[in-house]
Design a protein around this motif. Structure first.
Motif, mmCIF file in Angstrom:
data_model
loop_
_atom_site.group_PDB
_atom_site.id
_atom_site.type_symbol
_atom_site.label_atom_id
_atom_site.label_comp_id
_atom_site.label_asym_id
_atom_site.label_seq_id
_atom_site.Cartn_x
_atom_site.Cartn_y
_atom_site.Cartn_z
ATOM 1 N N HIS A 89 16.738 10.628 4.381
ATOM 2 C CA HIS A 89 15.409 11.221 4.684
ATOM 3 C C HIS A 89 14.217 10.087 4.087
ATOM 4 C CE1 HIS A 89 16.339 15.751 4.208
ATOM 5 N NE2 HIS A 89 17.016 15.024 5.055
ATOM 6 N N ALA A 90 13.209 9.987 4.931
ATOM 7 C CA ALA A 90 12.326 9.116 4.753
ATOM 8 C C ALA A 90 11.216 9.661 3.623
ATOM 9 C CB ALA A 90 11.321 8.816 6.021
ATOM 10 N N ARG A 91 11.465 9.548 2.233
ATOM 11 C CA ARG A 91 10.732 10.206 1.366
ATOM 12 C C ARG A 91 10.175 9.357 0.137
ATOM 13 N NH1 ARG A 91 11.260 15.708 1.218
ATOM 14 N NH2 ARG A 91 12.687 16.799 2.783
ATOM 15 N N HIS A 92 10.604 8.260 0.413
ATOM 16 C CA HIS A 92 10.151 7.274 -0.710
ATOM 17 C C HIS A 92 9.762 5.917 -0.184
ATOM 18 C CE1 HIS A 92 10.924 3.972 -3.767
ATOM 19 N NE2 HIS A 92 9.965 4.613 -4.622
ATOM 20 N N VAL A 93 8.696 5.197 -0.463
ATOM 21 C CA VAL A 93 8.316 3.895 -0.212
ATOM 22 C C VAL A 93 7.560 3.327 -1.425
ATOM 23 C CG1 VAL A 93 6.062 4.428 0.921
ATOM 24 C CG2 VAL A 93 7.321 2.565 1.628
ATOM 25 N N ALA A 94 7.764 2.075 -1.782
ATOM 26 C CA ALA A 94 7.000 1.453 -2.566
ATOM 27 C C ALA A 94 6.252 0.155 -2.252
ATOM 28 C CB ALA A 94 7.997 1.103 -3.771
ATOM 29 N N ALA A 95 4.991 -0.194 -2.817
ATOM 30 C CA ALA A 95 4.498 -1.353 -2.432
ATOM 31 C C ALA A 95 3.587 -2.049 -3.558
ATOM 32 C CB ALA A 95 3.383 -1.080 -1.116
ATOM 33 N N ARG A 96 3.615 -3.156 -3.591
ATOM 34 C CA ARG A 96 2.861 -3.964 -4.702
ATOM 35 C C ARG A 96 1.555 -4.471 -4.009
ATOM 36 N NH1 ARG A 96 6.344 -7.363 -5.721
ATOM 37 N NH2 ARG A 96 7.277 -6.264 -7.510
ATOM 38 N N LEU A 97 0.422 -4.149 -4.864
ATOM 39 C CA LEU A 97 -0.865 -4.502 -4.352
ATOM 40 C C LEU A 97 -1.257 -5.928 -5.095
ATOM 41 C CD1 LEU A 97 -2.956 -1.409 -5.949
ATOM 42 C CD2 LEU A 97 -2.485 -1.923 -3.488
ATOM 43 N N GLU A 98 -2.216 -6.630 -4.829
ATOM 44 C CA GLU A 98 -2.572 -7.868 -5.047
ATOM 45 C C GLU A 98 -2.546 -8.468 -6.461
ATOM 46 O OE1 GLU A 98 -4.994 -10.229 -1.516
ATOM 47 O OE2 GLU A 98 -5.981 -8.650 -2.467
ATOM 48 N N ASN A 99 -2.789 -7.074 -7.322
ATOM 49 C CA ASN A 99 -3.198 -7.140 -8.611
ATOM 50 C C ASN A 99 -1.570 -6.864 -9.433
ATOM 51 O OD1 ASN A 99 -2.893 -4.674 -8.517
ATOM 52 N ND2 ASN A 99 -4.802 -3.737 -9.358
ATOM 53 N N GLY A 100 -0.623 -6.934 -8.571
ATOM 54 C CA GLY A 100 0.695 -6.636 -9.283
ATOM 55 C C GLY A 100 1.161 -5.442 -9.329
ATOM 56 N N VAL A 101 0.248 -4.491 -9.338
ATOM 57 C CA VAL A 101 0.511 -2.856 -9.473
ATOM 58 C C VAL A 101 1.587 -2.511 -8.416
ATOM 59 C CG1 VAL A 101 -0.478 -0.497 -9.422
ATOM 60 C CG2 VAL A 101 -1.600 -2.271 -10.779
ATOM 61 N N VAL A 102 2.655 -1.992 -8.670
ATOM 62 C CA VAL A 102 3.384 -1.091 -7.752
ATOM 63 C C VAL A 102 3.221 0.144 -7.634
ATOM 64 C CG1 VAL A 102 5.988 -0.796 -7.240
ATOM 65 C CG2 VAL A 102 5.249 -2.929 -8.160
ATOM 66 N N ILE A 103 2.969 0.690 -6.337
ATOM 67 C CA ILE A 103 2.678 1.940 -6.154
ATOM 68 C C ILE A 103 4.077 2.605 -5.505
ATOM 69 C CG2 ILE A 103 1.509 3.791 -4.961
ATOM 70 C CD1 ILE A 103 -0.940 1.818 -5.022
ATOM 71 N N HIS A 104 4.590 3.884 -6.082
ATOM 72 C CA HIS A 104 5.586 4.502 -5.629
ATOM 73 C C HIS A 104 4.834 5.842 -4.818
ATOM 74 C CE1 HIS A 104 8.863 2.238 -7.468
ATOM 75 N NE2 HIS A 104 8.009 2.002 -8.235
ATOM 76 N N ASN A 105 5.401 6.000 -3.752
ATOM 77 C CA ASN A 105 4.706 7.206 -3.019
ATOM 78 C C ASN A 105 6.204 7.830 -2.569
ATOM 79 O OD1 ASN A 105 3.464 9.119 -1.355
ATOM 80 N ND2 ASN A 105 3.190 7.806 0.493
ATOM 81 N N CYS A 106 6.194 9.268 -3.225
ATOM 82 C CA CYS A 106 7.439 10.139 -2.925
ATOM 83 C C CYS A 106 6.778 11.356 -2.515
ATOM 84 C CB CYS A 106 7.968 10.359 -4.564
ATOM 85 S SG CYS A 106 8.330 8.890 -5.345
ATOM 86 N N TYR A 107 8.198 12.021 -1.920
ATOM 87 C CA TYR A 107 7.994 13.382 -1.315
ATOM 88 C C TYR A 107 9.340 13.857 -1.601
ATOM 89 C CZ TYR A 107 7.809 17.032 2.332
ATOM 90 O OH TYR A 107 7.949 18.210 2.841
ATOM 91 N N VAL A 108 9.060 14.625 -2.577
ATOM 92 C CA VAL A 108 10.321 15.448 -3.242
ATOM 93 C C VAL A 108 10.701 16.566 -2.030
ATOM 94 C CG1 VAL A 108 11.486 16.439 -5.127
ATOM 95 C CG2 VAL A 108 9.961 14.710 -5.616
#
Length: 262
Positions: A89-108
């Protein structure tokens, strides 16, 4: 760098393209994380979002179900996309911003209607998904990270309209709440929304089944924004945009916001 982030289960990004554009135009978060996009990545309507200043996207998608996307005004680096519990399932993706913060986007996974893994495969999948999230973040403890999304669990008594009535209802059962707490502890995640709004009833989802969702107000806080301890103190201005639940042909979820000074 100060940025505002929003998370929203949109319940079909193509069907509700106009509502996403409305949110971007009126609220202008720097980053918008969407869940339940129900679209292959190549069919997400990006042109309108780009015209509003959101030219960067990292996403995982599939036809008709699930799907997660991160839209941003500033560049994103695609860093991960986990298939927790092997559901394909397409339920998680993670991306890094220019300031180094990693964002995890989740759909449980929602978990179906019966809170018993023996009687309901979907409930077992939900618990397995949370267990694998827990193990992942325990093994690779995150730093300078934010986790957001529709986690499909309202953990606190004041995250639901009636604690006692919902104890046997999927999304608020003790076994789910315990599983979510273990996942949170594994990454040392701080619940930013409740850090800012420590008490009082707070919801982000209202069922379509209610003829007057606003008056009945039988809501649940299923959508969350967490951050690692090293940046949690930089968060503020948390809110739920309740009004969005009343927009024309709305999602049954409302967007949740937080701002970070980093």
């Amino acid at each position: 760098m100060t940025f505002t982030l929003a998370t929203w289960n949109i319940n079909s990004v193509r069907l509700r393209e106009g509502l996403v554009a409305k949110l971007l135009g009126e609220e202008a978060p720097d980053v918008l994380c969407l869940q339940e996009c129900k679209s292959p990545v190549e069919k997400i309507p990006l042109e309108q979002f780009a015209a509003l200043g959101y030219r960067h996207i990292v996403a995982r998608g599939q036809k008709g179900y699930n799907g997660v996307a991160i839209l941003s005004k500033t560049p994103l680096e695609d860093v991960d996309g986990r298939d927790f519990a092997g559901l394909n399932h397409a339920r998680h993706v993670a991306a890094r911003l220019e300031n180094g913060v990693v964002i995890h986007n989740c759909y449980v996974p929602a978990g179906g209607d019966i809170p018993d893994r023996e009687a309901n495969v979907k409930f077992g999948q939900k618990l397995d998904y949370l267990s694998e999230m827990r193990d992942h973040f325990r093994a690779q403890r995150p730093h300078k990270a934010i986790l957001v999304g529709d986690l499909n669990i309202a953990p606190r008594e004041d995250d639901v309209w009636n604690h006692k009535a919902l104890l046997k209802i999927v999304s608020h059962t003790p076994v789910e709440v315990a599983a979510l707490a273990e996942t949170q502890e594994a990454g040392r995640w701080v619940d930013i929304t409740r850090q800012d709004i420590p008490s009082g009833n707070l919801y982000s989802w209202w069922s379509y089944r209610s003829p007057d969702w606003d008056a009945a107000d039988k809501g649940r806080r299923l959508d969350h924004i967490w951050a690692t301890p090293d940046i949690s103190g930089a968060a503020h201005s948390s809110r739920v945009l309740r009004a969005a639940r009343g927009w024309e042909q709305p999602s049954d979820h409302a967007p949740v916001f937080a701002t970070f000074d980093l």
